[in-house]
Design an enzyme around this catalytic site. Structure first.
Site, PDB file in Angstrom:
ATOM      1  N   ALA A 188       0.843  -1.196   0.000  1.00 49.38           N
ATOM      2  CA  ALA A 188       0.000   0.000   0.000  1.00 49.38           C
ATOM      3  C   ALA A 188       0.871   1.236   0.000  1.00 49.38           C
ATOM      4  O   ALA A 188       2.056   1.192   0.362  1.00 49.38           O
ATOM      5  CB  ALA A 188      -0.922   0.000   1.223  1.00 49.38           C
ATOM      6  N   ASP A 189       0.265   2.337  -0.423  1.00 49.09           N
ATOM      7  CA  ASP A 189       0.948   3.624  -0.351  1.00 49.09           C
ATOM      8  C   ASP A 189      -0.070   4.683   0.032  1.00 49.09           C
ATOM      9  O   ASP A 189      -1.179   4.700  -0.504  1.00 49.09           O
ATOM     10  CB  ASP A 189       1.600   3.990  -1.683  1.00 49.09           C
ATOM     11  CG  ASP A 189       2.453   5.232  -1.535  1.00 49.09           C
ATOM     12  OD1 ASP A 189       3.556   5.111  -0.972  1.00 49.09           O
ATOM     13  OD2 ASP A 189       2.010   6.329  -1.934  1.00 49.09           O
ATOM     14  N   THR A 190       0.302   5.533   0.968  1.00 47.14           N
ATOM     15  CA  THR A 190      -0.573   6.613   1.423  1.00 47.14           C
ATOM     16  C   THR A 190       0.096   7.950   1.160  1.00 47.14           C
ATOM     17  O   THR A 190       1.283   8.116   1.449  1.00 47.14           O
ATOM     18  CB  THR A 190      -0.870   6.492   2.929  1.00 47.14           C
ATOM     19  OG1 THR A 190      -1.493   5.230   3.182  1.00 47.14           O
ATOM     20  CG2 THR A 190      -1.795   7.610   3.411  1.00 47.14           C
ATOM     21  N   GLY A 218      -3.545   3.865  -1.833  1.00 46.60           N
ATOM     22  CA  GLY A 218      -3.671   2.830  -2.849  1.00 46.60           C
ATOM     23  C   GLY A 218      -3.264   1.498  -2.260  1.00 46.60           C
ATOM     24  O   GLY A 218      -2.269   1.411  -1.530  1.00 46.60           O
TER      25      GLY A 218
END
Length: 199
Positions: free
Chosen positions: A76-78, A113
């Site tokens: 994930a990426d924030t 994401g």
């Protein structure tokens, strides 16, 4: 729920580990390093998708290259988007103060994401939430930065920690703001026939 199969997690984030544990998903961490520099004129939405997919693909490749058992891998990426500006993790305390000063008294988007890969295909989902900060005094910002909490977080704050007192309102996914939207995560797992609801 202890019969759920374990997955790999391509993230060092303690928040993501806590959220997976909260919903009873066992995981083993896999290390992967990718360049997280935004591309020129890249939108925040495109940026989080590119990074989440890249982390998933690099993580599953690393797991398979190490001869680990075949399992699903989650990455994930924030990021925080303030208008058209991507606010990542602060470079230093001054950078954190500047970001928090920008966010004070206004709204911003938090985009997370999530990508899951089995080595043959990668599925992706996006969580978008709007967060509104109350107006912060310079002394409040300085004290929060001095706590150390902002230093490893996109946008320089943590909604699940001391940073909760900065926030007036969240519209969207609280877990997405923290770093892993749980609804989207389980939906993606189920696309791979992961038995989330199995006893």
């Amino acid at each position: 729920m202890h019969h759920r199969p374990a997955i790999y997690l391509a993230s060092a984030s303690p928040r993501r580990r806590e959220l997976l544990t909260q919903i009873g998903i066992r995981f083993e961490r896999v290390s992967c390093e990718i360049d997280e520099t935004p591309k020129p004129s890249e939108t925040a939405i495109a940026y989080v998708e590119r990074l989440a997919r890249a982390k998933a693909e690099a993580g599953i490749a690393a797991a398979l290259a190490a001869g680990l058992p075949k399992r699903l891998l989650l990455a994930a990426d924030t990021t925080v988007a303030f208008g058209n500006v991507i606010l990542g993790k602060p470079l230093d305390a001054d950078d954190a103060q500047a970001m928090l000063g920008q966010l004070s008294g206004s709204s911003h988007e938090v985009l997370t994401g999530v990508a899951i890969s089995n080595g043959e295909r990668t599925e992706y989902a996006l969580s978008r939430s709007t967060v509104r900060f109350r107006t912060l005094s310079a002394s409040e910002i300085a004290a929060y930065v001095a706590s150390g909490e902002p230093m490893d977080k996109a946008g320089s704050y943590g909604a699940q920690g001391l940073g909760a007192v900065l926030i007036n309102e969240i519209q969207g996914s609280f877990s997405g703001v923290v770093g892993l939207p749980l609804t989207e995560t389980v939906t993606l797992l189920q696309r791979f026939d992961y038995p989330f609801w199995s006893a």
